[in-house]
Design an enzyme around this catalytic site. Sequence first.
Site, PDB file in Angstrom:
ATOM      1  N   ASP A 148       0.810  -1.212   0.000  1.00  0.00           N
ATOM      2  CA  ASP A 148       0.000   0.000   0.000  1.00  0.00           C
ATOM      3  C   ASP A 148       0.846   1.267   0.000  1.00  0.00           C
ATOM      4  O   ASP A 148       2.068   1.232   0.187  1.00  0.00           O
ATOM      5  CB  ASP A 148      -0.939   0.008   1.218  1.00  0.00           C
ATOM      6  CG  ASP A 148      -0.257  -0.475   2.502  1.00  0.00           C
ATOM      7  OD1 ASP A 148       0.944  -0.209   2.671  1.00  0.00           O
ATOM      8  OD2 ASP A 148      -0.926  -1.112   3.328  1.00  0.00           O
ATOM      9  N   ASN A 195      -7.415  -3.558  14.547  1.00  0.00           N
ATOM     10  CA  ASN A 195      -8.796  -3.803  14.120  1.00  0.00           C
ATOM     11  C   ASN A 195      -8.888  -4.918  13.082  1.00  0.00           C
ATOM     12  O   ASN A 195      -9.937  -5.132  12.479  1.00  0.00           O
ATOM     13  CB  ASN A 195      -9.431  -2.521  13.585  1.00  0.00           C
ATOM     14  CG  ASN A 195      -8.770  -2.009  12.308  1.00  0.00           C
ATOM     15  OD1 ASN A 195      -7.781  -2.579  11.829  1.00  0.00           O
ATOM     16  ND2 ASN A 195      -9.307  -0.933  11.752  1.00  0.00           N
ATOM     17  N   HIS A 218      -7.049  -5.149  10.254  1.00  0.00           N
ATOM     18  CA  HIS A 218      -6.764  -4.827   8.852  1.00  0.00           C
ATOM     19  C   HIS A 218      -5.442  -5.450   8.401  1.00  0.00           C
ATOM     20  O   HIS A 218      -4.513  -5.611   9.182  1.00  0.00           O
ATOM     21  CB  HIS A 218      -6.812  -3.314   8.596  1.00  0.00           C
ATOM     22  CG  HIS A 218      -5.660  -2.523   9.108  1.00  0.00           C
ATOM     23  ND1 HIS A 218      -5.807  -1.517  10.040  1.00  0.00           N
ATOM     24  CD2 HIS A 218      -4.334  -2.537   8.807  1.00  0.00           C
ATOM     25  CE1 HIS A 218      -4.631  -0.969  10.287  1.00  0.00           C
ATOM     26  NE2 HIS A 218      -3.720  -1.578   9.552  1.00  0.00           N
ATOM     27  N   GLU A 275      -9.583  -2.305   5.519  1.00  0.00           N
ATOM     28  CA  GLU A 275     -10.202  -2.045   6.806  1.00  0.00           C
ATOM     29  C   GLU A 275     -11.423  -2.955   7.000  1.00  0.00           C
ATOM     30  O   GLU A 275     -11.886  -3.600   6.052  1.00  0.00           O
ATOM     31  CB  GLU A 275     -10.638  -0.573   6.873  1.00  0.00           C
ATOM     32  CG  GLU A 275      -9.501   0.430   6.720  1.00  0.00           C
ATOM     33  CD  GLU A 275      -8.700   0.639   7.997  1.00  0.00           C
ATOM     34  OE1 GLU A 275      -8.774  -0.214   8.907  1.00  0.00           O
ATOM     35  OE2 GLU A 275      -7.997   1.659   8.090  1.00  0.00           O
TER      36      GLU A 275
END
Length: 251
Positions: A73, A142, A144, A149
């Site tokens: 990314d 979380n 990801h 996400e």
Amino acid sequence: MGGINVIEIEIVPDHESASARVAGFIVEQIRRKPASVLGLATGGTPERTYELLVEKVNAGHLSFSQATTFNLDEYVGLLPDHPQSYHAYMRFRLFGETDFDAERTHLPKGTADELSDAGGQYEALIAEAGGIDLQLLGLGANGHIGFNEPGATEDSRTRVVDLTEETIAANARFFDSPEDVPRRALTMGIATILEAREIVLIATGESKAEAVERSVRGPVAPQMPASFLQQHPSVTFVLDEAAASLLDKRA
């Protein structure tokens, strides 16, 4: 793919041990196939892994001269020379310190004129290289992976995504203030990641324990993106004891 597989779990005492083990996966891959295609991650967790790889190259024990890389990314809107861009991260921590061929190191272009086309172009580059042999992943608190996400779908491909407030807050430590953290990123998708032939995920620290447990033991669901890794036939989680603290180690 689509079935549920058992994720291989390796638990080591601490972050240093985890970093060394993950570096070992990469070394083994390059020695087995010098022209390997590596998928690489950024963030705080893999920094020590990259330091160990640099040490091996500088000692003459490893060469990346034939390897190709694709990073997961990049932030949207940060130029490659911006100090907090992932281009700069990789250049500073790995590419500029070793013998990688710059022509074969790739990151998504977060400043592309046509962001809607940038994802497809990145996918085409990966396919042209023959696909990813070994994909390195970190894990967000979380759940990801990359910047996929909660809510990311199994069929997602490289695309622009909005970052959650939780991820923005977690990454704020790398910027002068939370307001400076980009709100969007270009990331490989879940489907892109799952096409790698082998995947190694590193997670350390108590803050990752719940995400680890839900990724490994919980149902496969978009709200826990890393749970999709259960559908891949060759995944290893390298965890320190803190990150593994919620797992039943007898399982």
